[in-house]
Each structure stands twice: as structure tokens, then as C-alpha cells.
Design a protein around this motif. Structure first.
Motif, short mmCIF file in Angstrom:
data_model
loop_
_atom_site.label_atom_id
_atom_site.label_comp_id
_atom_site.label_asym_id
_atom_site.label_seq_id
_atom_site.Cartn_x
_atom_site.Cartn_y
_atom_site.Cartn_z
N SER A 8 15.63 8.69 -3.72
CA SER A 8 15.60 9.92 -4.51
C SER A 8 14.84 9.71 -5.82
N LEU A 9 15.09 8.58 -6.46
CA LEU A 9 14.38 8.29 -7.71
C LEU A 9 12.89 8.13 -7.49
N ALA A 10 12.52 7.48 -6.38
CA ALA A 10 11.10 7.29 -6.07
C ALA A 10 10.41 8.62 -5.83
N VAL A 11 11.05 9.49 -5.03
CA VAL A 11 10.46 10.80 -4.74
C VAL A 11 10.31 11.61 -6.02
N SER A 12 11.34 11.58 -6.86
CA SER A 12 11.29 12.32 -8.12
C SER A 12 10.18 11.81 -9.02
N ASP A 83 6.83 2.44 -10.40
CA ASP A 83 7.55 3.12 -9.32
C ASP A 83 8.86 2.39 -9.01
N PRO A 84 9.93 3.13 -8.69
CA PRO A 84 11.21 2.48 -8.36
C PRO A 84 11.14 1.45 -7.24
N VAL A 85 10.25 1.64 -6.28
CA VAL A 85 10.14 0.69 -5.18
C VAL A 85 9.64 -0.67 -5.70
N GLY A 235 -9.18 -0.24 -0.77
CA GLY A 235 -8.32 -0.25 -1.95
C GLY A 235 -6.91 -0.74 -1.67
N ALA A 236 -6.33 -0.32 -0.54
CA ALA A 236 -4.96 -0.74 -0.22
C ALA A 236 -4.90 -2.24 -0.01
N ALA A 237 -5.90 -2.81 0.68
CA ALA A 237 -5.94 -4.25 0.90
C ALA A 237 -6.11 -5.00 -0.42
N THR A 238 -6.93 -4.45 -1.32
CA THR A 238 -7.10 -5.07 -2.63
C THR A 238 -5.79 -5.06 -3.41
N MET A 239 -5.09 -3.93 -3.35
CA MET A 239 -3.81 -3.84 -4.04
C MET A 239 -2.78 -4.79 -3.43
N ARG A 240 -2.80 -4.95 -2.12
CA ARG A 240 -1.88 -5.87 -1.46
C ARG A 240 -2.12 -7.31 -1.93
N ARG A 241 -3.39 -7.71 -2.03
CA ARG A 241 -3.70 -9.05 -2.52
C ARG A 241 -3.22 -9.23 -3.95
N GLU A 257 3.36 3.54 1.94
CA GLU A 257 3.82 4.80 1.38
C GLU A 257 3.62 4.84 -0.13
N LEU A 258 3.88 3.71 -0.79
CA LEU A 258 3.69 3.61 -2.24
C LEU A 258 2.25 3.90 -2.62
N ILE A 259 1.31 3.22 -1.97
CA ILE A 259 -0.10 3.37 -2.32
C ILE A 259 -0.59 4.79 -2.01
N ASP A 260 -0.16 5.33 -0.88
CA ASP A 260 -0.57 6.69 -0.51
C ASP A 260 -0.04 7.72 -1.51
#
Length: 316
Positions: A8-12, A83-85, A235-241, A257-260
Motif C-alpha cells: 500500500s505504501l509503495a502504490v501510494s 521507494d518502500p520496496v 536501462g533496466a539492466a544498467t539499474m540492476r547492475r 515492477e519498481l523500474i517500470d
């Protein structure tokens, strides 16, 4: 129950960030003092996550520092890191020093020092500082830092539109952006971009970029991430690294889901490259300087900056 609370906190948080970015023009109708108080309250609230949210896995780092220059996606990356996650899989709270201290980044970056340590078990984001002064900062034994590098020609274009049109300018007597906005709004675009180049040079920002490019590669606790890689198809792969370097292990589905949730399209409702000069997220495009720099402006840029482009690893 606590998993439901985290969700809920993440969605908000994500929805409020989307509304803030998608309708960023509305910020100009709110007094800067109120915006600052809102940011302060939002920053303080993140501290209370530790009392209500479970931590699934903790990073081995005591602190993480997100270092940047202005107009390098710093607010976007800050949104991801706060982000809460991210807290759920790191145990680190977000610390926004501009909201939690008296510092407003009004001085030249070459004069900006941080003599006191930031709170432990926090992600400091964003942190505007040059590399020598970052080295002098008191830091815990276990920390990681990253600097987001961006083509300085794109930085000039992005700052020009931001300073001229959409950045919230607190009309304090010591705020150099007050004069800069007035000057940029009366100048033609070509002269305004020259003004932007001179402003960045005078404020020491080009030197700050070079300091990270020269000093950081020899530091095992620091990595450089290119803005161009973050906004590319990889970009997602760069962020993962990057997250692996920071020792933050988020499961693949939650990470995706976070990156999207913080993608340019999700935040703005526009495809990357679709420009809105009045938006805080103007275009999300790398290499935009080629549409704005003519031969004369290119000559001015290289005259002011010398071999900076090559030093940073970009093509001249």
C-alpha cells in the motif's frame, strides 16, 4: 498484514510521484516555502518506515550515496531509491539533505562541503558535490557511492530550459537562479545557451564532472553510471547492475515492477523523446544537444570547456 502495508505504501508513493511529475506545471502556483515544507514532511515520514515495515534483507552497507550534477535525472533516481520496496530489501531509509538541513545548494559546487556525517543506515540522494569534497566527507567504513555522469552538452540544454521555464525558483536575495531566470527569459535561445555554458563554467560544474571522471575510477567504493545508459533500452539492466554494486538484492519481479513504475512514460504520459519544455521531465532523450547546438555554439562550448567531452568519455 505487513506485506499488505508495504504494498500500500509503495502504490501510494508511486502514484504521488507520478502526479507530481505529470502535472509539474502546477508547482508554479504553490509558494516555494510550502513546497519546501511538503518535501521536509515527506522526507521525515520515510524515517517511520523502520517502525512499521518489515525488512526482508539488509544490505551490508551502512550508507549509500547517490552523487550527481543537476539535470542528470537526480530526482527520478531519488524517487526510485526512496521507494518502500528499496527499504524493504536494504533496511536503509532515504535521507534528502536539502529538505533536512539548511543547505539549499546556492553556493558554487567548489565551495560546497559536508563536514558532518550523514545519518547511518540511510541512502543519501541526491548529493551534489565534487569528488575531492566527497572524499573529505566523514563516512562509515562500509559504504558505496555512485555518480551519474551525463554528456555536458545535454546538461547545458536541459539546464537552460529548466532555469528559464520550469525549475521552482525561491526568490531569496542570495539565489543566483533569480537573476539567471530573468536573464534567460529576455535572451534569444542561442544567446541563452551561451549564458548557460558560462553559468556552468562559472559555478564550477564542468570541473566537478571532470573531478569524478578522473578520481572515481580508482575508488573501489565508487562507480560511475551514465545517464545515457539509464535511459536507453538497456536501462533496466544498467539499474540492476547498479543495485548489485550497492548490495541491494530485490527479487526480479519486484525489481521489474519498481523500474517500470518510474519509467519516463509512466511518470509523464509521454513517450521518451516527446518534448514538453514546461515540464520538469522535458524529453527523457539523450543526445538532444545536437538539435540545439549550431556550429557557432559548438565552438563556444569547446572554447569554454577544452577537452572536457573527451575526459568524460564522450565523442567530440
Amino acid at each position: 498484514m505487513k506485506d499488505i502495508l508495504t504494498r500500500s505504501l509503495a502504490v501510494s508513493r508511486r502514484r504521488s510521484t507520478m502526479l507530481k511529475r505529470r502535472y509539474s506545471k502546477a508547482r508554479h502556483y504553490v509558494p516555494p516555502q510550502i513546497v519546501r515544507r511538503y518535501n521536509q514532511a515527506r522526507s521525515v515520514l520515510t524515517e517511520y518506515r523502520r517502525f512499521v515495515m518489515p525488512v526482508v534483507e539488509r544490505t551490508s552497507m551502512t550508507n549509500i550515496y547517490h552523487c550527481s550534477e543537476h539535470k542528470s535525472g537526480s530526482q527520478w533516481i531519488m524517487s526510485v531509491l526512496s521507494d518502500p520496496v528499496v527499504f524493504r530489501y536494504s533496511g536503509l531509509s532515504h535521507f534528502h539533505y536539502q529538505s533536512r538541513t539548511d543547505m539549499q545548494d546556492l553556493e558554487r559546487i567548489s565551495e560546497r562541503f559536508f563536514p558532518k556525517p550523514f545519518p547511518p543506515h540511510s541512502i543519501v540522494s541526491p548529493l551534489y558535490v565534487n569528488y575531492p569534497h566527497f572524499q573529505l566527507m566523514p563516512k562509515p567504513p562500509r559504504y558505496r557511492a555512485f555518480f551519474v555522469m551525463r554528456d555536458p552538452r545535454d546538461l547545458v540544454v536541459s539546464w537552460y530550459y529548466s532555469a528559464r521555464d520550469n525549475h521552482i525558483v525561491d526568490k531569496r536575495a542570495d539565489n543566483p537562479l533569480v537573476k539567471a531566470r530573468a536573464d534567460l527569459q529576455r535572451l534569444p535561445a542561442a544567446e541563452g545557451l551561451v549564458y548557460a555554458i558560462d553559468y556552468w563554467k562559472d559555478r564550477g560544474r564542468f570541473d566537478a564532472l571532470a573531478s569524478w571522471a578522473v578520481g572515481a575510477p580508482a575508488d573501489d567504493n565508487v562507480t560511475i553510471v551514465r545517464y545515457e545508459d539509464l535511459v536507453s533500452s538497456e536501462g533496466a539492466a544498467t539499474m540492476r547492475r547498479l543495485f548489485d554494486f550497492l548490495d541491494i538484492r530485490i527479487p526480479p519481479a519486484e525489481f521489474e515492477e519498481l523500474i517500470d513504475s518510474y519509467s519516463f512514460k509512466r511518470l509523464t504520459g509521454r513517450e521518451s523523446g516527446t518534448e514538453d519544455t514546461r515540464s520538469h521531465l522535458r524529453s527523457g532523450r539523450a543526445g538532444d544537444w545536437k538539435r540545439h547546438f549550431d556550429d557557432d555554439l559548438i565552438d563556444v562550448f569547446y572554447e569554454r570547456t577544452g577537452d572536457l567531452v573527451e575526459t568524460l568519455g564522450y565523442q567530440r
